[in-house]
Motif scaffolding. Structure first.
Motif, PDB file in Angstrom:
ATOM      1  N   ARG A 139      -8.242  11.825  -5.669  1.00 20.77           N
ATOM      2  CA  ARG A 139      -8.773  10.494  -5.977  1.00 20.77           C
ATOM      3  C   ARG A 139      -8.135   9.432  -5.064  1.00 20.77           C
ATOM      4  O   ARG A 139      -8.817   8.554  -4.550  1.00 20.77           O
ATOM      5  N   SER A 140      -6.838   9.564  -4.890  1.00 20.90           N
ATOM      6  CA  SER A 140      -6.190   8.563  -4.050  1.00 20.90           C
ATOM      7  C   SER A 140      -6.665   8.687  -2.603  1.00 20.90           C
ATOM      8  O   SER A 140      -6.763   7.680  -1.889  1.00 20.90           O
ATOM      9  N   TYR A 141      -6.969   9.909  -2.194  1.00 24.66           N
ATOM     10  CA  TYR A 141      -7.518  10.083  -0.852  1.00 24.66           C
ATOM     11  C   TYR A 141      -8.867   9.396  -0.735  1.00 24.66           C
ATOM     12  O   TYR A 141      -9.173   8.729   0.250  1.00 24.66           O
ATOM     13  N   GLN A 142      -9.647   9.576  -1.809  1.00 24.36           N
ATOM     14  CA  GLN A 142     -10.972   8.949  -1.802  1.00 24.36           C
ATOM     15  C   GLN A 142     -10.850   7.437  -1.715  1.00 24.36           C
ATOM     16  O   GLN A 142     -11.545   6.783  -0.934  1.00 24.36           O
ATOM     17  N   LEU A 143      -9.941   6.901  -2.517  1.00 23.59           N
ATOM     18  CA  LEU A 143      -9.731   5.458  -2.509  1.00 23.59           C
ATOM     19  C   LEU A 143      -9.323   4.975  -1.125  1.00 23.59           C
ATOM     20  O   LEU A 143      -9.821   3.978  -0.615  1.00 23.59           O
ATOM     21  N   LEU A 144      -8.434   5.763  -0.530  1.00 27.45           N
ATOM     22  CA  LEU A 144      -7.957   5.418   0.799  1.00 27.45           C
ATOM     23  C   LEU A 144      -9.124   5.410   1.785  1.00 27.45           C
ATOM     24  O   LEU A 144      -9.256   4.502   2.618  1.00 27.45           O
ATOM     25  N   ALA A 145      -9.964   6.439   1.671  1.00 24.70           N
ATOM     26  CA  ALA A 145     -11.106   6.549   2.577  1.00 24.70           C
ATOM     27  C   ALA A 145     -12.045   5.359   2.393  1.00 24.70           C
ATOM     28  O   ALA A 145     -12.512   4.761   3.368  1.00 24.70           O
ATOM     29  N   ILE A 146     -12.280   4.997   1.134  1.00 27.24           N
ATOM     30  CA  ILE A 146     -13.174   3.867   0.877  1.00 27.24           C
ATOM     31  C   ILE A 146     -12.577   2.579   1.446  1.00 27.24           C
ATOM     32  O   ILE A 146     -13.238   1.793   2.108  1.00 27.24           O
ATOM     33  N   GLY A 147     -11.274   2.413   1.199  1.00 30.43           N
ATOM     34  CA  GLY A 147     -10.593   1.222   1.709  1.00 30.43           C
ATOM     35  C   GLY A 147     -10.679   1.136   3.219  1.00 30.43           C
ATOM     36  O   GLY A 147     -11.036   0.105   3.781  1.00 30.43           O
ATOM     37  N   LEU A 148     -10.393   2.254   3.867  1.00 29.90           N
ATOM     38  CA  LEU A 148     -10.441   2.275   5.325  1.00 29.90           C
ATOM     39  C   LEU A 148     -11.852   1.993   5.820  1.00 29.90           C
ATOM     40  O   LEU A 148     -12.050   1.240   6.785  1.00 29.90           O
ATOM     41  N   GLY A 149     -12.817   2.629   5.140  1.00 33.79           N
ATOM     42  CA  GLY A 149     -14.219   2.446   5.527  1.00 33.79           C
ATOM     43  C   GLY A 149     -14.625   0.982   5.460  1.00 33.79           C
ATOM     44  O   GLY A 149     -15.216   0.446   6.400  1.00 33.79           O
ATOM     45  N   THR A 150     -14.239   0.338   4.365  1.00 31.72           N
ATOM     46  CA  THR A 150     -14.583  -1.073   4.213  1.00 31.72           C
ATOM     47  C   THR A 150     -13.961  -1.900   5.325  1.00 31.72           C
ATOM     48  O   THR A 150     -14.598  -2.780   5.915  1.00 31.72           O
ATOM     49  N   LEU A 151     -12.711  -1.562   5.629  1.00 27.20           N
ATOM     50  CA  LEU A 151     -11.998  -2.298   6.661  1.00 27.20           C
ATOM     51  C   LEU A 151     -12.706  -2.165   8.000  1.00 27.20           C
ATOM     52  O   LEU A 151     -12.907  -3.136   8.728  1.00 27.20           O
ATOM     53  N   ILE A 152     -13.118  -0.923   8.302  1.00 30.61           N
ATOM     54  CA  ILE A 152     -13.777  -0.679   9.579  1.00 30.61           C
ATOM     55  C   ILE A 152     -15.112  -1.419   9.638  1.00 30.61           C
ATOM     56  O   ILE A 152     -15.440  -2.075  10.628  1.00 30.61           O
ATOM     57  N   ILE A 153     -15.860  -1.348   8.546  1.00 24.11           N
ATOM     58  CA  ILE A 153     -17.157  -2.027   8.533  1.00 24.11           C
ATOM     59  C   ILE A 153     -16.972  -3.533   8.694  1.00 24.11           C
ATOM     60  O   ILE A 153     -17.626  -4.177   9.497  1.00 24.11           O
ATOM     61  N   LEU A 154     -16.003  -4.065   7.952  1.00 22.51           N
ATOM     62  CA  LEU A 154     -15.776  -5.508   8.008  1.00 22.51           C
ATOM     63  C   LEU A 154     -15.370  -5.966   9.397  1.00 22.51           C
ATOM     64  O   LEU A 154     -15.863  -6.978   9.904  1.00 22.51           O
ATOM     65  N   SER A 155     -14.478  -5.203  10.028  1.00 22.17           N
ATOM     66  CA  SER A 155     -14.031  -5.626  11.348  1.00 22.17           C
ATOM     67  C   SER A 155     -15.086  -5.293  12.396  1.00 22.17           C
ATOM     68  O   SER A 155     -15.248  -6.012  13.372  1.00 22.17           O
ATOM     69  N   GLY A 156     -15.834  -4.227  12.164  1.00 25.41           N
ATOM     70  CA  GLY A 156     -16.835  -3.809  13.134  1.00 25.41           C
ATOM     71  C   GLY A 156     -18.039  -4.729  13.180  1.00 25.41           C
ATOM     72  O   GLY A 156     -18.633  -4.934  14.222  1.00 25.41           O
ATOM     73  N   CYS A 157     -18.400  -5.304  12.041  1.00 32.98           N
ATOM     74  CA  CYS A 157     -19.599  -6.128  12.031  1.00 32.98           C
ATOM     75  C   CYS A 157     -19.327  -7.504  12.630  1.00 32.98           C
ATOM     76  O   CYS A 157     -20.244  -8.239  12.943  1.00 32.98           O
ATOM     77  N   GLY A 158     -18.034  -7.816  12.786  1.00 30.39           N
ATOM     78  CA  GLY A 158     -17.685  -9.039  13.503  1.00 30.39           C
ATOM     79  C   GLY A 158     -17.990 -10.326  12.767  1.00 30.39           C
ATOM     80  O   GLY A 158     -18.192 -11.367  13.386  1.00 30.39           O
ATOM     81  N   TYR A 159     -18.018 -10.247  11.452  1.00 29.99           N
ATOM     82  CA  TYR A 159     -18.332 -11.456  10.679  1.00 29.99           C
ATOM     83  C   TYR A 159     -17.361 -12.588  11.021  1.00 29.99           C
ATOM     84  O   TYR A 159     -17.762 -13.682  11.403  1.00 29.99           O
ATOM     85  N   ASN A 160     -16.076 -12.267  10.898  1.00 35.06           N
ATOM     86  CA  ASN A 160     -15.068 -13.291  11.174  1.00 35.06           C
ATOM     87  C   ASN A 160     -15.066 -13.722  12.624  1.00 35.06           C
ATOM     88  O   ASN A 160     -14.891 -14.884  12.948  1.00 35.06           O
ATOM     89  N   LYS A 161     -15.265 -12.736  13.489  1.00 28.98           N
ATOM     90  CA  LYS A 161     -15.241 -13.031  14.924  1.00 28.98           C
ATOM     91  C   LYS A 161     -16.365 -14.007  15.263  1.00 28.98           C
ATOM     92  O   LYS A 161     -16.161 -14.996  15.977  1.00 28.98           O
ATOM     93  N   LEU A 162     -17.535 -13.743  14.721  1.00 30.16           N
ATOM     94  CA  LEU A 162     -18.676 -14.610  14.991  1.00 30.16           C
ATOM     95  C   LEU A 162     -18.433 -16.020  14.470  1.00 30.16           C
ATOM     96  O   LEU A 162     -18.736 -17.005  15.147  1.00 30.16           O
ATOM     97  N   GLN A 163     -17.885 -16.080  13.274  1.00 31.40           N
ATOM     98  CA  GLN A 163     -17.587 -17.404  12.711  1.00 31.40           C
ATOM     99  C   GLN A 163     -16.626 -18.172  13.609  1.00 31.40           C
ATOM    100  O   GLN A 163     -16.806 -19.354  13.860  1.00 31.40           O
ATOM    101  N   GLY A 164     -15.608 -17.442  14.068  1.00 33.84           N
ATOM    102  CA  GLY A 164     -14.607 -18.079  14.933  1.00 33.84           C
ATOM    103  C   GLY A 164     -15.231 -18.558  16.235  1.00 33.84           C
ATOM    104  O   GLY A 164     -14.988 -19.687  16.678  1.00 33.84           O
ATOM    105  N   LEU A 165     -16.050 -17.716  16.846  1.00 31.45           N
ATOM    106  CA  LEU A 165     -16.677 -18.079  18.115  1.00 31.45           C
ATOM    107  C   LEU A 165     -17.618 -19.268  17.932  1.00 31.45           C
ATOM    108  O   LEU A 165     -17.701 -20.149  18.786  1.00 31.45           O
TER     109      LEU A 165
END
Lengths: 318, 199
Positions: B7-33
C-alpha cells in the motif's frame, strides 16, 4: 542514399551552429569584474587606480551605492549602449532591490564613454545630469589626454550628486541582508535541515555528520542553480550551525551517550573551534557576495550586489 | 505487514505520478512566464509613455527659437497624440492587428522626433541652450530605455511563446489556462539602434 542523408543532416547541423558562433563573435564579450576599477585599457595611472578603488569602497560603505569603472581598448564594432547594458546585466552592480549602481564605461579607441545608471539611482542621477557630468566634467579632461583626472572628476561628481539625497542605506545591515536574501534564506534552510537531521541521529557525532551531509547536499543543489562559491560557503556554514545547534540540543535535553564522561570533555573544544570558524570566515562566506564590508581591502572580493539596470544614463564622446 | 508495504508503495507511486504530471504540464511555469511577459510589456509601455511625456517640454523649448520650422513641430505633436491614444493591455498582445497599430504609432513618433533633432542642428543658439541640451539627454536616455525594454520584452515573449506552442505545455496553455501566443517586435526593428540623436 544513406550517406547523402547523413551529409545533409550534418550540413544542417553546421548551418545551425555557424550563425550561433558567428553571433557570439559579433557581440563583444563582457570582461570579468575585477574590482571597482576595471582598467582593461590601461588608461588610469596605477596609483590613482588604487586610490579610486578605495574611495569607491568608502563611498559604498557610507551610502550603499556601488559605482564601478570599466575601460576597454575597443568596442570592436559593437554599439556603445548595447555593450554597456550587457555589462550592467552581467555585473549587476548595485544592491538587489535598491538597484543603486552606476557604471562609468570608457571605450578608448572609439573615444566614447557612457554612464550607465541603475534604476534606483535614476532619481538622483537623471540622464540630464549624467550627460552634464560627461560633457562638462569628464570630456574636457579627456580632450587633454588626462584620463585619470577625467575619470576621477567624473566619479567625484557622481559622489556629490548622489550624496544629495537621503539614501536607502543609512543602516548598512538592513541592505546587506536584503542584498543577499536568497543566500540568507538558504543559510537558514540549511541550518534547519541540519538541525532536524542532527537531532534525529541522536548522537552528536552522527548529528554533526548528518547535519553536514544534508546541508552540503543543499549547498550542491544551490551550486547547480547558481554560482558555486557562495553556495558552498553557505552550506558549509549551515552544516556547522546545524552541528552546533545539535550539540547544544544534546546538552540541554541530555543525550545519554554524549553526556558520558571523557566524551563530554572533548566535545566543547570542537564546538568552540566551530564557533570561531563561523565568526571568522563564516559570516564573510555567507555574505560572500558582499563587497568591501568596511575592513575588506579594496578590490578583493568585490562583486555586484544584484542591481538591475534599465538603460538609463547618458553617452558622450571626446 | 506485507499488505501495508504494498500500500505504501502504491501511495508513493501515486504521489510521484502526481508530481510528474504537475511539473510536466507546466502549469506553474506557464503562469510564471505569463507574468514575466506582462511585466516586460508594462516596462515597454512605461518607457514609451515617458518619451511621450517629454515631448511637450521639448516642443515648448524648441518653439522659443525664432522662425523654427512649424511643420516639423506639428508632425511631432500629431505623432505624439496618435501614439498616446493607443494603449495596449497585456491581454491584447495576442492580436497582431492592434499590436501593429501600437508599433506603427510609436514608430511615427520616433521618426518625427529624429527629424526634429536633425532640424535643430541648424540652430546653434538652440543647441547651446542648456535647457534644450538637458531635454535632448533625457530623450536619448529614454530612447535607450525603450530599446532595452523592447529587447527584454522580445526575450520574454520568445520563451513564453515556446511554452505555449510546445507539447505538452501547449495543452495546459490551451485547455486549462487559455493562454495564446503573443506578438513580438520584429527582429530587425529591435536590432537597429534607437534613432541616433547625437551629432
Amino acid at each position: 542514399m544513406k550517406l547523402h542523408k547523413a551529409r545533409s543532416f550534418f550540413a544542417g547541423l553546421v548551418g545551425l551552429l555557424v550563425p550561433t558562433i558567428f553571433s557570439f563573435g559579433l557581440a563583444l564579450e563582457v570582461p570579468p569584474l575585477r574590482g571597482r576599477i576595471n582598467d582593461y585599457a590601461s588608461m588610469i595611472q596605477p596609483d590613482k587606480a588604487r586610490e579610486l578603488e578605495s574611495r569607491l569602497s568608502d563611498f559604498e560603505r557610507d551610502t550603499g551605492h556601488q559605482v564601478a569603472v570599466l575601460t576597454i581598448p575597443s568596442l570592436k564594432g559593437d554599439a556603445l549602449e548595447d555593450f554597456s547594458i550587457r555589462v550592467a546585466e552581467n555585473w549587476k552592480i548595485g544592491q538587489k532591490g535598491f538597484d543603486n549602481g552606476a557604471i562609468l564605461l570608457v571605450a578608448q579607441k572609439e573615444h566614447k564613454l557612457r554612464i550607465e545608471v541603475g534604476y534606483g539611482l535614476e532619481g538622483v542621477l537623471p540622464d540630464a545630469i549624467a550627460n552634464r557630468i560627461i560633457n562638462e566634467i569628464i570630456v574636457p579632461r579627456f580632450r587633454e589626454n588626462d584620463y585619470s583626472g577625467g575619470i576621477e572628476a567624473g566619479i567625484e561628481s557622481i559622489f556629490k550628486i548622489t550624496r544629495g539625497e537621503a539614501l536607502p542605506n543609512s543602516s548598512q545591515d538592513k541592505t546587506r541582508i536584503k542584498g543577499n536574501r536568497p543566500a540568507a534564506g538558504l543559510f537558514i534552510f540549511a541550518a534547519l535541515i541540519a538541525l532536524i537531521v542532527g537531532i534525529s541521529r541522536r548522537t552528536p557525532l552522527g548529528g554533526a555528520f548528518g547535519g553536514a551531509i544534508s546541508a552540503g547536499a543543499i549547498g550542491i543543489g544551490g551550486a547547480l542553480t547558481s554560482g558555486p562559491g557562495l553556495w558552498i560557503a553557505v552550506s558549509l556554514a549551515g552544516a556547522i550551525v546545524g552541528a552546533l545547534a545539535n550539540f547544544s540540543a544534546a546538552a540541554v535535553w541530555g543525550n545519554p551517550r554524549s553526556v558520558k564522561g571523557s566524551r563530554r570533555e572533548r566535545w566543547p573544544r570542537d564546538v568552540l573551534t566551530g564557533g570561531a570558524f563561523i565568526d571568522g570566515s563564516g559570516s564573510g562566506g555567507s555574505y560572500g557576495g558582499d563587497f568591501g564590508s568596511g575592513g575588506f581591502s579594496d578590490g578583493g572580493g568585490f562583486s555586484g550586489g544584484g542591481g538591475d539596470f534599465g538603460g538609463g544614463g547618458a553617452s558622450g564622446g571626446w | 505487514m506485507r499488505g501495508l508495504t504494498l500500500r505504501s508503495y502504491q501511495l508513493l507511486a501515486i504521489g510521484l505520478g502526481t508530481l510528474i504530471i504537475l511539473s510536466g504540464c507546466g502549469y506553474n511555469k506557464l503562469q510564471g512566464l505569463d507574468e514575466d511577459v506582462k511585466a516586460a510589456w508594462g516596462e515597454v509601455q512605461n518607457q514609451y509613455q515617458r518619451r511621450a511625456d517629454l515631448v511637450p517640454n521639448l516642443v515648448a523649448t524648441v518653439k522659443g527659437a525664432a522662425q523654427f520650422e512649424q511643420q516639423t513641430l506639428q508632425q511631432v505633436i500629431e505623432a505624439r497624440a496618435q501614439a498616446t491614444s493607443i494603449k495596449l493591455d497585456a491581454n491584447a498582445l495576442s492580436n497582431p492587428e492592434t499590436f501593429k497599430k501600437f508599433e506603427d504609432a510609436q514608430r511615427q513618433l520616433s521618426g518625427a522626433l529624429s527629424r526634429l533633432l536633425v532640424v535643430v542642428e541648424k540652430y546653434p543658439d538652440l543647441k547651446a541652450n542648456a535647457n534644450y541640451r538637458d531635454l535632448q539627454a533625457q530623450l536619448e536616455g529614454t530612447e535607450n530605455r525603450i530599446a532595452v525594454a523592447r529587447k527584454r520584452y522580445v526575450e520574454s515573449v520568445a520563451e513564453y511563446n515556446k511554452a505555449v506552442r510546445y507539447f505538452p505545455t501547449n495543452l495546459t496553455a490551451n485547455y486549462i489556462l487559455g493562454l495564446k501566443a503573443r506578438e513580438s517586435f520584429s527582429a530587425e526593428e529591435t536590432a537597429t539602434k534607437p534613432p541616433q540623436v547625437k551629432f
